[in-house]
Design a protein around this motif. Structure first.
Motif, PDB file in Angstrom:
ATOM      1  N   ASN A 329      71.618  -9.651  24.826  1.00 25.18           N
ATOM      2  CA  ASN A 329      70.241 -10.083  25.078  1.00 25.18           C
ATOM      3  C   ASN A 329      70.153 -11.607  25.044  1.00 25.18           C
ATOM      4  N   HIS A 331      68.467 -13.351  27.336  1.00 28.86           N
ATOM      5  CA  HIS A 331      67.251 -13.806  28.005  1.00 28.86           C
ATOM      6  C   HIS A 331      66.193 -14.157  26.953  1.00 28.86           C
ATOM      7  N   ALA A 332      65.136 -14.836  27.384  1.00 30.75           N
ATOM      8  CA  ALA A 332      64.047 -15.204  26.476  1.00 30.75           C
ATOM      9  C   ALA A 332      63.408 -13.949  25.887  1.00 30.75           C
ATOM     10  N   ASN A 334      60.462 -12.937  25.406  1.00 29.71           N
ATOM     11  CA  ASN A 334      59.302 -12.341  26.088  1.00 29.71           C
ATOM     12  C   ASN A 334      59.601 -11.946  27.526  1.00 29.71           C
ATOM     13  N   ASP A 335      60.865 -12.139  27.967  1.00 27.50           N
ATOM     14  CA  ASP A 335      61.227 -11.725  29.327  1.00 27.50           C
ATOM     15  C   ASP A 335      61.406 -10.213  29.391  1.00 27.50           C
ATOM     16  N   THR A 336      61.123  -9.652  30.549  1.00 28.80           N
ATOM     17  CA  THR A 336      61.314  -8.222  30.760  1.00 28.80           C
ATOM     18  C   THR A 336      62.797  -7.915  30.922  1.00 28.80           C
TER      19      THR A 336
END
Length: 358
Positions: A329, A331-332, A334-336
């Motif tokens: 994980n 990614h940011a 709050n990213d989907t």
């Protein structure tokens, strides 16, 4: 156990030497009535090695530890310590000591008195006891708690005191029977690092029993994977994880995608069944391009599992085979997530990342 002296005092080796095995088992079998707990086991542990015996409950690893300690008799075969046959020797005539999951500290004694107990039984001189207690507590970084009672210490501290009490007798081999099993996850992980550091500092052989795969990978120089009284594979953590020699090792040591021989031959031209770890599997769009050295198969995501650092995707392929892919994980927060349950994807892995399972 308190009040039981099971170690003959010896001088610890100056440095590990691999010329003579620290511990050697030759054709060892142990039967309990009609039940065979250990079957014709051959095993060698080098001096100064951190050696782990890993396996599920009932696989025979604790029985092997107890036979090395002398707490269980050998039905057949022989056990050697530093080249000396100790098969028939009593526990107190063996150059070993044991640390159990139960700390077994005397509640009415101070920490220093607990650590000194074995030396007092041997009528060691008082000034020598004081010196060695100080050294042992320094080794486990707990000199500041010498005057406290066991109930005033945390679980991790009590386990380190049990370790100091064992090390003060200067065994050639220290046997550890799931000593971290009673600790919570965070403390257990902290103790794993400290235990490895202590082993490197004292330089003696550690034989460690555990059913925790991550713990074995973290601590060990080598691992023996037990199953039903036999050793399925012995190797370094990297060897047993990356190149499992049996389907049991592949499935027990972490998560693995086991692809049967016939399908592995069709998909990747393999000569037999293969094992692919989830972190080696990537997902992409169905119409994405495959690299020359990759194997690919189309499937549908039937489940997603969020574990914090990573997300696992359970993919049912067009062949009916289930493949697990793990994506870090990165990614940011709050990213989907890039994929969801129900998505059709193409599953890829590099051929060199697939280990042939004999």
């Amino acid at each position: 156990m308190p009040g039981t002296d099971t170690t003959a005092e010896t001088t610890a080796p100056d440095a590990p030497s691999h010329e003579t095995a620290g511990v050697e088992l030759r054709g060892v079998t142990k039967r309990f009535g009609d039940t065979v707990a250990v079957r014709e086991l051959d095993l060698t542990v080098a001096p100064g090695e951190f050696f782990s015996m890993l396996g599920p409950s009932g696989s025979g690893k604790t029985t092997v530890l107890r036979m090395i300690a002398g707490f269980e008799d050998v039905t057949s075969g022989s056990i050697l310590l530093d080249g000396q046959d100790v098969t028939a020797a009593a526990p107190f005539d063996r150059t070993v000591n044991t640390v159990f999951q139960d700390y077994a500290l005397f509640p009415h004694m101070t920490i220093a008195e607990n650590v000194a107990y074995g030396l007092k039984v041997r009528k060691t001189a008082k000034d020598e006891i004081a010196r060695r207690v100080g050294e042992s507590l320094e080794q486990v970084r707990l000199s500041h708690v010498a005057d406290r009672l066991p109930h005033q210490l945390s679980g991790g501290q009590r386990q380190r005191i049990a370790l100091a009490r064992a090390l003060i007798l200067r065994p050639r081999v220290l046997l550890l029977d799931e000593p971290l099993g009673a600790l919570d996850k965070q403390l257990r992980e902290q103790m794993q690092i400290e235990l490895k550091q202590i082993q490197r500092e004292v330089g003696i052989t550690f034989v460690f029993v555990t059913h925790d795969q991550e713990e074995a990978l973290t601590l060990s120089d080598r691992i023996a994977v037990f199953n039903e009284g036999r050793v399925e594979q012995v190797g370094t953590p990297r060897e047993v994880y990356e190149y499992p020699q049996t389907a049991f090792v592949a499935s027990f040591l972490g998560v693995s995608n086991l692809i049967p021989a016939e399908l592995a031959r069709e998909l990747a031209g393999a000569d037999g069944a293969i094992s692919v770890r989830p972190e080696r599997v990537r997902l992409a769009a169905v119409d994405s391009t495959r690299a020359p050295d990759e194997t690919s198969v189309v499937g549908t995501i039937t489940e997603t599992v969020y574990t914090g650092p990573a997300t696992r995707y359970i993919v049912t392929t067009e062949f009916g085979l289930t493949i697990i892919a793990e994506r870090h994980n990165d990614h940011a927060p709050n990213d989907t997530a890039p994929y969801r349950r129900g998505d059709t994807v193409r599953v890829y892995w590099h051929r060199e990342h697939a280990a042939l399972v004999p």
